[in-house]
Write a protein that holds these residues in place. Structure first.
Motif, PDB file in Angstrom:
ATOM      1  N   ILE A  31       3.681   4.531  11.862  1.00 37.82           N
ATOM      2  CA  ILE A  31       3.958   3.321  11.094  1.00 37.82           C
ATOM      3  C   ILE A  31       2.658   2.565  10.867  1.00 37.82           C
ATOM      4  CG2 ILE A  31       5.212   1.133  11.034  1.00 37.82           C
ATOM      5  CD1 ILE A  31       7.013   3.606  10.811  1.00 37.82           C
ATOM      6  N   TYR A  32       2.434   2.197   9.599  1.00 38.20           N
ATOM      7  CA  TYR A  32       1.258   1.430   9.210  1.00 38.20           C
ATOM      8  C   TYR A  32       1.723   0.062   8.709  1.00 38.20           C
ATOM      9  CZ  TYR A  32      -1.341   5.812   9.497  1.00 38.20           C
ATOM     10  OH  TYR A  32      -1.924   6.971   9.946  1.00 38.20           O
ATOM     11  N   VAL A  33       0.970  -0.972   9.091  1.00 37.94           N
ATOM     12  CA  VAL A  33       1.383  -2.347   8.810  1.00 37.94           C
ATOM     13  C   VAL A  33       0.232  -3.107   8.174  1.00 37.94           C
ATOM     14  CG1 VAL A  33       2.327  -4.472   9.801  1.00 37.94           C
ATOM     15  CG2 VAL A  33       2.921  -2.261  10.825  1.00 37.94           C
ATOM     16  N   GLY A  34       0.504  -3.732   7.018  1.00 35.25           N
ATOM     17  CA  GLY A  34      -0.475  -4.583   6.365  1.00 35.25           C
ATOM     18  C   GLY A  34      -0.344  -6.013   6.863  1.00 35.25           C
ATOM     19  N   ILE A  35      -1.439  -6.556   7.364  1.00 36.34           N
ATOM     20  CA  ILE A  35      -1.430  -7.877   8.008  1.00 36.34           C
ATOM     21  C   ILE A  35      -2.462  -8.765   7.339  1.00 36.34           C
ATOM     22  CG2 ILE A  35      -1.723  -9.127  10.178  1.00 36.34           C
ATOM     23  CD1 ILE A  35      -1.163  -6.333  11.521  1.00 36.34           C
ATOM     24  N   GLU A  36      -2.044  -9.950   6.955  1.00 34.31           N
ATOM     25  CA  GLU A  36      -2.936 -10.862   6.250  1.00 34.31           C
ATOM     26  C   GLU A  36      -4.149 -11.224   7.100  1.00 34.31           C
ATOM     27  OE1 GLU A  36      -0.902 -14.187   4.577  1.00 34.31           O
ATOM     28  OE2 GLU A  36       0.549 -12.940   3.493  1.00 34.31           O
ATOM     29  N   SER A  64       3.330  -6.027   4.761  1.00 36.61           N
ATOM     30  CA  SER A  64       3.801  -4.751   4.229  1.00 36.61           C
ATOM     31  C   SER A  64       3.894  -3.725   5.346  1.00 36.61           C
ATOM     32  CB  SER A  64       2.869  -4.254   3.120  1.00 36.61           C
ATOM     33  OG  SER A  64       1.502  -4.396   3.493  1.00 36.61           O
ATOM     34  N   ILE A  65       4.850  -2.776   5.205  1.00 33.65           N
ATOM     35  CA  ILE A  65       5.106  -1.768   6.241  1.00 33.65           C
ATOM     36  C   ILE A  65       5.383  -0.433   5.564  1.00 33.65           C
ATOM     37  CG2 ILE A  65       6.435  -1.203   8.322  1.00 33.65           C
ATOM     38  CD1 ILE A  65       7.583  -4.132   8.086  1.00 33.65           C
ATOM     39  N   VAL A  66       4.723   0.627   6.047  1.00 26.94           N
ATOM     40  CA  VAL A  66       4.907   1.961   5.469  1.00 26.94           C
ATOM     41  C   VAL A  66       4.914   2.994   6.589  1.00 26.94           C
ATOM     42  CG1 VAL A  66       3.890   3.754   3.990  1.00 26.94           C
ATOM     43  CG2 VAL A  66       3.790   1.344   3.280  1.00 26.94           C
ATOM     44  N   GLN A  67       5.847   3.947   6.521  1.00 29.27           N
ATOM     45  CA  GLN A  67       5.765   5.113   7.391  1.00 29.27           C
ATOM     46  C   GLN A  67       4.856   6.132   6.714  1.00 29.27           C
ATOM     47  OE1 GLN A  67       9.315   6.813   9.481  1.00 29.27           O
ATOM     48  NE2 GLN A  67       8.785   8.679   8.373  1.00 29.27           N
ATOM     49  N   GLY A  68       3.763   6.469   7.385  1.00 31.26           N
ATOM     50  CA  GLY A  68       2.774   7.346   6.794  1.00 31.26           C
ATOM     51  C   GLY A  68       3.203   8.806   6.796  1.00 31.26           C
ATOM     52  N   PRO A  69       2.486   9.650   6.073  1.00 31.60           N
ATOM     53  CA  PRO A  69       2.799  11.075   6.041  1.00 31.60           C
ATOM     54  C   PRO A  69       2.625  11.761   7.390  1.00 31.60           C
ATOM     55  CG  PRO A  69       0.746  10.619   4.884  1.00 31.60           C
ATOM     56  CD  PRO A  69       1.377   9.304   5.176  1.00 31.60           C
ATOM     57  N   ASP A  70       1.882  11.110   8.308  1.00 31.76           N
ATOM     58  CA  ASP A  70       1.724  11.650   9.659  1.00 31.76           C
ATOM     59  C   ASP A  70       2.829  11.187  10.599  1.00 31.76           C
ATOM     60  OD1 ASP A  70       1.051   8.989   9.872  1.00 31.76           O
ATOM     61  OD2 ASP A  70      -0.965   9.317  10.673  1.00 31.76           O
ATOM     62  N   GLY A  71       3.790  10.408  10.086  1.00 31.27           N
ATOM     63  CA  GLY A  71       4.897   9.933  10.908  1.00 31.27           C
ATOM     64  C   GLY A  71       4.639   8.619  11.609  1.00 31.27           C
ATOM     65  N   PHE A 104       0.850  -1.186   0.000  1.00 33.48           N
ATOM     66  CA  PHE A 104       0.000   0.000   0.000  1.00 33.48           C
ATOM     67  C   PHE A 104       0.884   1.234   0.000  1.00 33.48           C
ATOM     68  CE2 PHE A 104       0.731  -1.159   4.391  1.00 33.48           C
ATOM     69  CZ  PHE A 104       0.870   0.031   5.094  1.00 33.48           C
ATOM     70  N   VAL A 105       0.308   2.337  -0.463  1.00 32.45           N
ATOM     71  CA  VAL A 105       1.045   3.581  -0.572  1.00 32.45           C
ATOM     72  C   VAL A 105       0.080   4.724  -0.284  1.00 32.45           C
ATOM     73  CG1 VAL A 105       0.639   3.845  -3.062  1.00 32.45           C
ATOM     74  CG2 VAL A 105       2.664   4.874  -2.033  1.00 32.45           C
ATOM     75  N   PHE A 106       0.602   5.789   0.319  1.00 35.80           N
ATOM     76  CA  PHE A 106      -0.214   6.959   0.609  1.00 35.80           C
ATOM     77  C   PHE A 106      -0.160   7.942  -0.560  1.00 35.80           C
ATOM     78  CE2 PHE A 106       0.399   5.345   4.878  1.00 35.80           C
ATOM     79  CZ  PHE A 106      -0.800   5.650   5.509  1.00 35.80           C
TER      80      PHE A 106
END
Length: 368
Positions: free
Chosen positions: A352-357, A343-350, A45-47
């Protein structure tokens, strides 16, 4: 042979026990909030600039998530759902706000052979539909195996486009042969053209897009902002998952060197290093089955800056790797038993967001 196998089992058990003692759990310091629900495998995923998300569901759905609502994006190419293959990574062009290009990888059956192989496409979105679709790369041939498609996408500081393709289960054919696709990191211009300084541009019969080779199945790739170097992690077999720092034209050894063994317990090679081949800066034995990778620059979490986060599919935790001089000096297991981290992304708000099956996408929240 029986005694050798018995000794190997003891060594692996002791190594597992030692590693387990070194990994400190920090579950109590963090909680999480579910942000997106009801996704089977959020492969990536991407912001977007407006802080909404584009999410790839491995089964073949591209989702736009905005203001709590999920909208399916139509117009995807034909995606082959084969084992580990499906709709995979997604990335924005560094100048997305100006040109609106998105990039994604997927399993495609187009071309030579039955089955599928990894493809890279770019497109734009208009009225919830993909437009301006351009196929930038398609690995050949296709294989009926469902193994090792990769695949991650990354832009560097100079807007070169990198992506990974696993060796498709063809370990004795693909990763060490630069005339074949698979087991490689590739490098293109953003329009799919081949950079003239790619390492094998002038090598007869070589795949000109190859940047590095000797890889197994890379499913994590980041740009280290301190060094502008590309870091990847890749799945080993039974043991021997690796973190590697990527350089042009280098050979990363698979399957001639590895810390892993075959899934049924026999040896792959006696070598964990070899002249002319790059050694990993870190390996996990036993394997954690790594997926997703994030370099933390945020100050939202105490002492996390310049750490690397890696997801574990096998043990279902988030691994915080503390780095010093290109070495992992300590690891902490976060949110154990949260599920298979994809999946792991640092969001624009700082945060950490994690995609979990079978969970969705969660936001990690410090408790203090």
């Amino acid at each position: 042979m029986t005694n050798v196998r018995h000794l190997l089992s003891i060594v692996l058990f002791l190594h597992f026990f030692a590693c387990a003692q070194e990994k400190k759990s920090k579950n109590s310091d963090y909680s999480y909030k579910k942000v997106v629900s009801d996704i089977d495998i959020p492969w990536s995923f991407v912001f977007l600039p407006d802080h909404s998300m584009l999410i790839t569901e491995k089964s073949g759905e591209l989702i736009h998530f905005k203001n709590g609502k999920k909208t399916s994006i139509s117009g995807l190419p034909d995606i082959t759902r084969l084992g580990q293959g499906g709709l995979l990574d997604i990335a924005l062009h560094p100048n997305y706000e100006d040109n609106r290009w998105i990039y994604f990888t997927y399993a495609s059956s187009e071309g030579e052979g039955s089955g599928a192989n990894t493809a890279l496409m770019r497109a734009k979105i208009k009225n919830n539909t993909l437009t301006n679709k351009e196929l930038l790369y398609k690995a050949t041939p296709n294989y009926s195996s469902g193994d090792h498609f990769g695949s991650r996408i990354l832009f560097d500081a100079n807007n070169y486009l990198y992506f990974s393709i696993g060796e498709r289960g063809q370990r004795d054919k693909n990763p060490q042969d630069i005339t074949r696709d698979g087991g490689k990191i590739y490098r293109l211009h953003d329009d799919g053209s081949i950079p003239t300084d790619n390492p094998f541009v002038n090598t007869p019969n070589a795949k000109k897009a190859i940047y590095s080779y000797g890889h197994r199945n890379p499913q994590g790739m980041i740009l280290n902002p301190k060094t502008n170097k590309i870091w990847i992690h890749e799945h080993g077999p039974k043991g021997g998952d690796e973190i590697n720092i990527i350089s042009a034209g280098k050979n990363y050894g698979w399957p001639l060197v590895t810390y892993g063994i075959n899934y049924w317990g026999t040896s792959i090679t006696d070598h964990t290093e070899m002249e002319g081949m790059e050694s990993p800066i870190h390996h996990w034995t036993p394997s954690i089955a790594p997926s997703g990778m994030c370099y933390v620059t945020s100050d939202k979490y105490s002492n996390w800056q310049d750490n690397i986060l890696v997801g574990s599919l096998k043990f279902q935790f988030l691994d915080r790797c503390i780095i010093k001089n290109n070495t992992v000096i300590k690891e902490e297991r976060l949110l154990e038993n949260i599920g298979r981290v994809r999946s792991i992304v640092q969001g624009p708000d700082g945060f950490i967001y994690v995609g979990i099956e079978n969970v969705g996408i969660v936001k990690i929240i410090p408790k203090n």
